[in-house]
Design a protein around this motif. Sequence first.
Motif, PDB file in Angstrom:
ATOM      1  N   TRP A 244       0.847  -1.192   0.000  1.00 18.73           N
ATOM      2  CA  TRP A 244       0.000   0.000   0.000  1.00 18.73           C
ATOM      3  C   TRP A 244       0.887   1.249   0.000  1.00 18.73           C
ATOM      4  O   TRP A 244       1.942   1.279   0.636  1.00 18.73           O
ATOM      5  N   ILE A 245       0.420   2.289  -0.698  1.00 22.94           N
ATOM      6  CA  ILE A 245       1.104   3.584  -0.724  1.00 22.94           C
ATOM      7  C   ILE A 245       0.128   4.612  -0.175  1.00 22.94           C
ATOM      8  O   ILE A 245      -0.883   4.932  -0.810  1.00 22.94           O
ATOM      9  N   HIS A 246       0.407   5.113   1.010  1.00 24.37           N
ATOM     10  CA  HIS A 246      -0.512   6.086   1.625  1.00 24.37           C
ATOM     11  C   HIS A 246      -0.081   7.503   1.300  1.00 24.37           C
ATOM     12  O   HIS A 246       1.097   7.865   1.438  1.00 24.37           O
ATOM     13  N   THR A 247      -1.040   8.331   0.891  1.00 20.34           N
ATOM     14  CA  THR A 247      -0.779   9.754   0.687  1.00 20.34           C
ATOM     15  C   THR A 247      -1.872  10.588   1.338  1.00 20.34           C
ATOM     16  O   THR A 247      -3.043  10.222   1.321  1.00 20.34           O
ATOM     17  N   ARG A 275       6.047   1.330  -7.895  1.00 22.97           N
ATOM     18  CA  ARG A 275       5.622  -0.010  -7.528  1.00 22.97           C
ATOM     19  C   ARG A 275       4.568   0.058  -6.436  1.00 22.97           C
ATOM     20  O   ARG A 275       4.542   0.976  -5.639  1.00 22.97           O
ATOM     21  N   GLY A 276       3.732  -0.960  -6.386  1.00 22.18           N
ATOM     22  CA  GLY A 276       2.719  -1.021  -5.347  1.00 22.18           C
ATOM     23  C   GLY A 276       1.423  -1.600  -5.869  1.00 22.18           C
ATOM     24  O   GLY A 276       1.237  -1.779  -7.081  1.00 22.18           O
ATOM     25  N   ASP A 277       0.525  -1.900  -4.947  1.00 20.99           N
ATOM     26  CA  ASP A 277      -0.744  -2.542  -5.277  1.00 20.99           C
ATOM     27  C   ASP A 277      -1.953  -1.694  -4.923  1.00 20.99           C
ATOM     28  O   ASP A 277      -3.000  -1.815  -5.556  1.00 20.99           O
ATOM     29  N   VAL A 278      -1.826  -0.848  -3.887  1.00 24.52           N
ATOM     30  CA  VAL A 278      -2.949  -0.034  -3.416  1.00 24.52           C
ATOM     31  C   VAL A 278      -2.452   1.394  -3.195  1.00 24.52           C
ATOM     32  O   VAL A 278      -1.412   1.601  -2.581  1.00 24.52           O
ATOM     33  N   TRP A 279      -3.197   2.360  -3.712  1.00 24.55           N
ATOM     34  CA  TRP A 279      -2.880   3.773  -3.479  1.00 24.55           C
ATOM     35  C   TRP A 279      -3.989   4.370  -2.633  1.00 24.55           C
ATOM     36  O   TRP A 279      -5.159   4.341  -3.002  1.00 24.55           O
ATOM     37  N   THR A 280      -3.640   4.939  -1.463  1.00 20.60           N
ATOM     38  CA  THR A 280      -4.634   5.567  -0.601  1.00 20.60           C
ATOM     39  C   THR A 280      -4.559   7.081  -0.751  1.00 20.60           C
ATOM     40  O   THR A 280      -3.470   7.657  -0.822  1.00 20.60           O
ATOM     41  N   LEU A 281      -5.731   7.728  -0.798  1.00 18.65           N
ATOM     42  CA  LEU A 281      -5.810   9.168  -1.025  1.00 18.65           C
ATOM     43  C   LEU A 281      -6.673   9.846   0.028  1.00 18.65           C
ATOM     44  O   LEU A 281      -7.692   9.297   0.460  1.00 18.65           O
ATOM     45  N   GLU A 282      -6.267  11.050   0.421  1.00 22.88           N
ATOM     46  CA  GLU A 282      -7.106  11.895   1.265  1.00 22.88           C
ATOM     47  C   GLU A 282      -8.173  12.523   0.377  1.00 22.88           C
ATOM     48  O   GLU A 282      -7.872  13.315  -0.509  1.00 22.88           O
TER      49      GLU A 282
END
Length: 407
Positions: A244-247, A275-282
Amino acid sequence: MFTATANLILPSTVTGSFPRPRWFDVSMWGRPLDTCMLDIRFREKFQDALAVVISDQERAGLDILTHGDFHLDEDMAGRAWHHYPLQRWTGFEGDYLQPEQTTAPWLHYPPGTLLNEIYTGWRWPRIVDKIKHRSLDYPKLWRISQGKTRKPIKFGTCCSQVMALFLDIHTPKYKDKRQVIWDMAEAMNKELLALRDAGCRCIQIEEPTFHFMANTYGKDHEEVKFMVDAFNREVHGLDDVELWIHTCWGNPNMQRVMEDTSYAKSIEIYLERCRGDVWTLEMKDRNQKDLELFAPFKHDLKKKVCLGAVSHRMLQADRPEDVAAEIRKALKYIPIERLIVSSDCGFGRQGCNREIAFYKATAIAQGCNIMRRELGLPVTYVPAADPSLQVDVVPGRDVAPIGLSAS
């Protein structure tokens, strides 16, 4: 590789940090976890606190849980989120206020504001030698956490490049900040590989700097390209982990740190180049601004998108129907099989109290259930919403249990 979310539709989670119980009043302050665990008071409080935060998330009905960042010190505005690795790797020394001339261009705030209080109150080590990895005890922290639940624990950690924003070089062993960032990426990679080898299959890297830097310098600037390369080096070898990539746009004491909060210049970077599987957004705190940017990617989304559907900044506890409304908007642009629902950011870091955080978390789970019912999909059992399990029961009210299995 999808592991934690592989067979879930509209899975629910929270970002990571969670408010501490009032009695959990111990911190590590730079000591190794093994040393702290020799203190029987720390050992009991730490393990009990992890059991409580995981139990709270299970009662809230979340599908994917976190360790609440309870290994981080309870310090001013959550500085320990950045500081935990810096206290443990070699090459750092001291605690200093960062000079004005080396502070990142977007982190300048006028006197008389909370953000000025935070960023002038924080202190940082200086780089005085070659940066090398020493254990952060992530494998042990994951084992303690995962041992308390059968649901997957998403293990989050600060991205190495965002820590570098606050560091000044005081050694001839580094010519520029790029060398520092690369060595820190390699140090974090060693820790992440150890975490993977321990059995963790869901890891979240928090706040790579692409969205900040793309808005400041442009998405094709050489600094942005280097940061993407550094991030990909940091997560190298994690192919069998759901990454996961949290932003977000800041969370020291619940505060937004940026004025320009658009993902327009960074969406392609996060979806295609790193790279990564999940991108989290505010998204909730920004009124779902930029949601339409996903339209061109809708039928070819390689990553899952984790939507922030409750705000970590607003103290009003969201209702399940509020969360469902956010999901409906998102489904216009993101396929349901690619959508995850979460908070904008963590509830800890000197944030809101436990009760508000809990009811925001269970609103996420219940909001997902509203949408699952509308779409004819199986729901998740939410103990917090079970009429028969309320703390107090009003006479004459129907308290028939809703059952312990999803239906």
